[in-house]
Design a protein around this motif. Structure first.
Motif, PDB file in Angstrom:
ATOM      1  N   ILE A  40       0.838  -1.204   0.000  1.00  0.00           N
ATOM      2  CA  ILE A  40       0.000   0.000   0.000  1.00  0.00           C
ATOM      3  C   ILE A  40       0.870   1.250   0.000  1.00  0.00           C
ATOM      4  CG2 ILE A  40      -1.678   1.346   1.330  1.00  0.00           C
ATOM      5  CD1 ILE A  40      -2.910  -1.264   2.254  1.00  0.00           C
ATOM      6  N   TYR A  41       1.896   1.275   0.850  1.00  0.00           N
ATOM      7  CA  TYR A  41       2.737   2.460   0.973  1.00  0.00           C
ATOM      8  C   TYR A  41       3.426   2.825  -0.342  1.00  0.00           C
ATOM      9  CZ  TYR A  41       2.571   3.226   6.038  1.00  0.00           C
ATOM     10  OH  TYR A  41       2.176   3.559   7.307  1.00  0.00           O
ATOM     11  N   TRP A  42       4.109   1.858  -0.956  1.00  0.00           N
ATOM     12  CA  TRP A  42       4.916   2.169  -2.131  1.00  0.00           C
ATOM     13  C   TRP A  42       4.084   2.690  -3.309  1.00  0.00           C
ATOM     14  CZ3 TRP A  42      10.015   2.814  -2.654  1.00  0.00           C
ATOM     15  CH2 TRP A  42      10.856   2.308  -1.664  1.00  0.00           C
ATOM     16  N   PRO A  43       3.041   1.978  -3.751  1.00  0.00           N
ATOM     17  CA  PRO A  43       2.274   2.504  -4.887  1.00  0.00           C
ATOM     18  C   PRO A  43       1.626   3.855  -4.600  1.00  0.00           C
ATOM     19  CG  PRO A  43       1.753   0.192  -4.506  1.00  0.00           C
ATOM     20  CD  PRO A  43       2.550   0.657  -3.339  1.00  0.00           C
ATOM     21  N   ASP A  44       1.125   4.044  -3.389  1.00  0.00           N
ATOM     22  CA  ASP A  44       0.468   5.297  -3.029  1.00  0.00           C
ATOM     23  C   ASP A  44       1.452   6.459  -3.128  1.00  0.00           C
ATOM     24  OD1 ASP A  44      -1.129   7.312  -2.015  1.00  0.00           O
ATOM     25  OD2 ASP A  44      -1.829   6.154  -0.295  1.00  0.00           O
ATOM     26  N   LEU A  46       4.467   6.574  -4.670  1.00  0.00           N
ATOM     27  CA  LEU A  46       5.040   6.739  -6.004  1.00  0.00           C
ATOM     28  C   LEU A  46       4.035   7.354  -6.971  1.00  0.00           C
ATOM     29  CD1 LEU A  46       7.012   3.379  -6.315  1.00  0.00           C
ATOM     30  CD2 LEU A  46       7.963   5.666  -5.946  1.00  0.00           C
ATOM     31  N   LEU A  47       2.783   6.887  -6.929  1.00  0.00           N
ATOM     32  CA  LEU A  47       1.768   7.424  -7.826  1.00  0.00           C
ATOM     33  C   LEU A  47       1.462   8.885  -7.497  1.00  0.00           C
ATOM     34  CD1 LEU A  47      -0.165   6.864 -10.164  1.00  0.00           C
ATOM     35  CD2 LEU A  47      -1.868   6.126  -8.468  1.00  0.00           C
ATOM     36  N   SER A  48       1.404   9.212  -6.207  1.00  0.00           N
ATOM     37  CA  SER A  48       1.152  10.601  -5.807  1.00  0.00           C
ATOM     38  C   SER A  48       2.251  11.516  -6.327  1.00  0.00           C
ATOM     39  CB  SER A  48       1.057  10.706  -4.281  1.00  0.00           C
ATOM     40  OG  SER A  48      -0.044   9.968  -3.783  1.00  0.00           O
ATOM     41  N   ALA A  49       3.509  11.094  -6.177  1.00  0.00           N
ATOM     42  CA  ALA A  49       4.619  11.906  -6.660  1.00  0.00           C
ATOM     43  C   ALA A  49       4.582  12.038  -8.178  1.00  0.00           C
ATOM     44  CB  ALA A  49       5.944  11.294  -6.208  1.00  0.00           C
ATOM     45  N   LEU A  50       4.322  10.923  -8.875  1.00  0.00           N
ATOM     46  CA  LEU A  50       4.282  10.950 -10.338  1.00  0.00           C
ATOM     47  C   LEU A  50       3.201  11.895 -10.848  1.00  0.00           C
ATOM     48  CD1 LEU A  50       5.192   9.815 -13.077  1.00  0.00           C
ATOM     49  CD2 LEU A  50       3.547   7.953 -12.762  1.00  0.00           C
ATOM     50  N   VAL A  51       1.996  11.772 -10.299  1.00  0.00           N
ATOM     51  CA  VAL A  51       0.896  12.640 -10.722  1.00  0.00           C
ATOM     52  C   VAL A  51       1.199  14.099 -10.369  1.00  0.00           C
ATOM     53  CG1 VAL A  51      -1.536  13.185 -10.330  1.00  0.00           C
ATOM     54  CG2 VAL A  51      -0.823  10.802 -10.598  1.00  0.00           C
ATOM     55  N   GLY A  52       1.793  14.310  -9.200  1.00  0.00           N
ATOM     56  CA  GLY A  52       2.115  15.674  -8.782  1.00  0.00           C
ATOM     57  C   GLY A  52       3.104  16.349  -9.718  1.00  0.00           C
ATOM     58  N   TYR A  53       4.174  15.644 -10.066  1.00  0.00           N
ATOM     59  CA  TYR A  53       5.171  16.241 -10.951  1.00  0.00           C
ATOM     60  C   TYR A  53       4.639  16.385 -12.379  1.00  0.00           C
ATOM     61  CZ  TYR A  53       8.502  15.675  -7.153  1.00  0.00           C
ATOM     62  OH  TYR A  53       9.145  15.770  -5.947  1.00  0.00           O
ATOM     63  N   ARG A  81      -0.359  15.144  -1.000  1.00  0.00           N
ATOM     64  CA  ARG A  81      -0.473  13.765  -0.505  1.00  0.00           C
ATOM     65  C   ARG A  81       0.909  13.118  -0.394  1.00  0.00           C
ATOM     66  NH1 ARG A  81      -4.627  10.135   0.033  1.00  0.00           N
ATOM     67  NH2 ARG A  81      -3.936   7.983   0.241  1.00  0.00           N
ATOM     68  N   ALA A  82       1.738  13.304  -1.431  1.00  0.00           N
ATOM     69  CA  ALA A  82       3.077  12.716  -1.402  1.00  0.00           C
ATOM     70  C   ALA A  82       3.890  13.263  -0.235  1.00  0.00           C
ATOM     71  CB  ALA A  82       3.785  12.982  -2.725  1.00  0.00           C
ATOM     72  N   PHE A 100      12.123   2.759   1.944  1.00  0.00           N
ATOM     73  CA  PHE A 100      11.051   3.730   1.737  1.00  0.00           C
ATOM     74  C   PHE A 100      11.495   5.141   2.120  1.00  0.00           C
ATOM     75  CE2 PHE A 100       7.081   5.972   2.646  1.00  0.00           C
ATOM     76  CZ  PHE A 100       6.314   5.627   1.543  1.00  0.00           C
ATOM     77  N   ARG A 101      12.185   5.271   3.236  1.00  0.00           N
ATOM     78  CA  ARG A 101      12.639   6.599   3.689  1.00  0.00           C
ATOM     79  C   ARG A 101      13.595   7.208   2.657  1.00  0.00           C
ATOM     80  NH1 ARG A 101      13.252   5.320   8.109  1.00  0.00           N
ATOM     81  NH2 ARG A 101      11.858   6.576   9.378  1.00  0.00           N
ATOM     82  N   PHE A 102      14.540   6.423   2.166  1.00  0.00           N
ATOM     83  CA  PHE A 102      15.490   6.929   1.181  1.00  0.00           C
ATOM     84  C   PHE A 102      14.772   7.332  -0.102  1.00  0.00           C
ATOM     85  CE2 PHE A 102      18.328   6.224  -2.446  1.00  0.00           C
ATOM     86  CZ  PHE A 102      19.370   7.087  -2.115  1.00  0.00           C
ATOM     87  N   ALA A 103      13.861   6.479  -0.573  1.00  0.00           N
ATOM     88  CA  ALA A 103      13.140   6.766  -1.815  1.00  0.00           C
ATOM     89  C   ALA A 103      12.271   8.009  -1.658  1.00  0.00           C
ATOM     90  CB  ALA A 103      12.286   5.561  -2.210  1.00  0.00           C
ATOM     91  N   TRP A 104      11.602   8.141  -0.527  1.00  0.00           N
ATOM     92  CA  TRP A 104      10.748   9.316  -0.323  1.00  0.00           C
ATOM     93  C   TRP A 104      11.587  10.596  -0.334  1.00  0.00           C
ATOM     94  CZ3 TRP A 104      10.490  13.414   2.974  1.00  0.00           C
ATOM     95  CH2 TRP A 104       9.334  14.190   2.894  1.00  0.00           C
ATOM     96  N   ASN A 105      12.724  10.567   0.347  1.00  0.00           N
ATOM     97  CA  ASN A 105      13.581  11.750   0.360  1.00  0.00           C
ATOM     98  C   ASN A 105      14.104  12.078  -1.033  1.00  0.00           C
ATOM     99  OD1 ASN A 105      14.159  13.024   3.118  1.00  0.00           O
ATOM    100  ND2 ASN A 105      14.300  10.847   3.598  1.00  0.00           N
ATOM    101  N   LEU A 106      14.483  11.063  -1.788  1.00  0.00           N
ATOM    102  CA  LEU A 106      15.036  11.277  -3.120  1.00  0.00           C
ATOM    103  C   LEU A 106      13.982  11.827  -4.078  1.00  0.00           C
ATOM    104  CD1 LEU A 106      17.790  10.817  -4.541  1.00  0.00           C
ATOM    105  CD2 LEU A 106      16.865   8.643  -5.368  1.00  0.00           C
ATOM    106  N   LEU A 107      12.746  11.305  -3.973  1.00  0.00           N
ATOM    107  CA  LEU A 107      11.696  11.659  -4.928  1.00  0.00           C
ATOM    108  C   LEU A 107      10.838  12.844  -4.487  1.00  0.00           C
ATOM    109  CD1 LEU A 107      10.480   8.062  -5.827  1.00  0.00           C
ATOM    110  CD2 LEU A 107      11.956   9.539  -7.193  1.00  0.00           C
ATOM    111  N   VAL A 108      10.698  13.036  -3.189  1.00  0.00           N
ATOM    112  CA  VAL A 108       9.764  14.049  -2.688  1.00  0.00           C
ATOM    113  C   VAL A 108      10.453  15.039  -1.742  1.00  0.00           C
ATOM    114  CG1 VAL A 108       7.579  14.450  -1.485  1.00  0.00           C
ATOM    115  CG2 VAL A 108       7.871  12.393  -2.885  1.00  0.00           C
ATOM    116  N   GLY A 109      11.071  14.539  -0.690  1.00  0.00           N
ATOM    117  CA  GLY A 109      11.605  15.407   0.356  1.00  0.00           C
ATOM    118  C   GLY A 109      12.634  16.408  -0.139  1.00  0.00           C
TER     119      GLY A 109
END
Length: 353
Positions: A40-44, A46-53, A81-82, A100-109
């Motif tokens: 649930i965490y990963w698709p939510d 990743l999709l939020s970031a993709l749609v946002g960008y 949301r992201a 997850f923490r590393f990916a979130w920081n790299l893609l969003v944070g």
């Protein structure tokens, strides 16, 4: 008389005793749903970031104003949301979601200049039983007991956030490398997502300090690149990105404004008092899922069960509401929506004009 008819009365929060039956039920009825689910965490996220960008790109590239505004609105909601997954990062066990923490920081944070260190080690203080609602709580102000001008100021500060983040990461952090007093000041006073102006952060230590180092480096390099980007891209992309982040920040500040009743005057509170000073906006309303996503529409339940993953909070709420029943202590933290809560706080401040 319903709970909605009584919320204008001042809350004697510090004097509320713990409802031990409710606290016991919260622990016992939710043990089987307390595990974070990567599927649930990963698709939510990743999709939020993709749609946002994608929305942000559309807002920058499209010439038709209505299409650009529509894309900007999509960007605000999706990036909002992201970004709110930063709240989950502060509560889930470090080993629960590998990578997850590393990916979130790299893609969003880091791209949004809000790396996770700005919340980790800060938000948990808000949940500390002896700190919540006191002067040592970085995320609490008695907003309902303040003057009327405090609410618009609260929102204006949020609108200026992207400018502040750019200056912090592109200018102040690099300067702090050669000016130690500035480095200490920036860390202590400008490195936490806090609303309490008296909060000063302690220096990072150990593994957390190493995490801060790479996140600060990434954010500073990205902020410098953003400030330099008009030299070859013009000002339009940066200006639109700043506007989108500013609206997102105001959106989040409005959510923060209605996350609590903000009626405590600095005294320590029981867990039940903290719960009743917090807000659930459960179904049937659907709009709360937009302005309080990632489980934050169940903010009061979250204060009972801080480690409960966001995807399990709706079920936790259903179980507790059914078990405790209408009229119970648990029921008293549920409200119908944002507009009514903002109105309640505004009326409270007007009475102090």
């Amino acid at each position: 008389m319903t709970v909605y008819e009584t919320i204008e009365a001042p809350a004697q929060a510090a004097g509320i005793a713990d409802d031990k039956a409710m606290l016991r039920a919260a622990a016992e009825l939710t043990r089987d749903i307390a595990t974070a689910r990567p599927a649930i965490y990963w698709p939510d996220m990743l999709l939020s970031a993709l749609v946002g960008y994608a929305g942000l790109a559309g807002a920058i590239l499209l010439d038709r104003p209505w299409a650009a505004l529509l894309c900007a609105a999509v960007a605000v909601l999706a990036l909002y949301r992201a970004l709110l997954f930063i709240h989950e990062l502060t509560h889930i066990h470090r080993d629960a979601l590998p990578g997850f923490r590393f990916a979130w920081n790299l893609l969003v944070g880091i791209p949004m200049l809000i790396p996770s260190f700005m919340y980790e080690g800060v938000h948990t203080l808000h949940h500390a039983r002896t700190r919540y609602g006191t002067a040592e709580d970085p995320e609490y102000l008695p907003l309902a007991l303040m003057k009327p001008w405090s609410l618009p100021t609260f929102l204006v500060v949020a609108a200026l956030l992207p400018i502040g983040l750019l200056l912090r990461s592109a200018v102040l952090v690099p300067l702090g490398l050669v000016i130690p007093p500035l480095r200490r000041l920036v860390w202590g006073r400008a490195s936490a997502l806090a609303i309490n102006p008296s909060f000063e952060r302690r220096p990072p230590e150990g593994e957390f300090a190493r995490m801060v180092l790479w996140q600060e480096l990434g954010a500073s390099l990205w902020a410098i690149a953003l400030l330099a980007s008009p030299l070859w891209l013009g000002w339009r992309p940066l200006a639109i990105a700043i506007a989108v982040v500013a609206v997102t920040a105001v959106f989040n500040q409005l959510r923060t404004l209605v996350a609590h009743l903000w009626q405590n005057e600095g005294e320590a509170m029981t867990v039940t008092a903290q719960y009743l000073d917090s807000v659930n906006v459960p179904p049937p309303g659907i709009w709360a899922e937009l302005w309080a996503p990632v489980g934050l529409r169940y903010h009061a339940t979250h204060h009972l069960l801080p480690s409960m993953p966001y995807h399990a909070l709706p079920e936790a709420h259903r179980r507790l509401a059914a078990h405790c029943g209408t009229g119970s202590t648990y029921h008293q933290a549920s409200y119908p929506g944002m507009a009514m809560l903002i109105g309640r706080i505004a009326r409270s401040t007007m009475r102090r004009a």
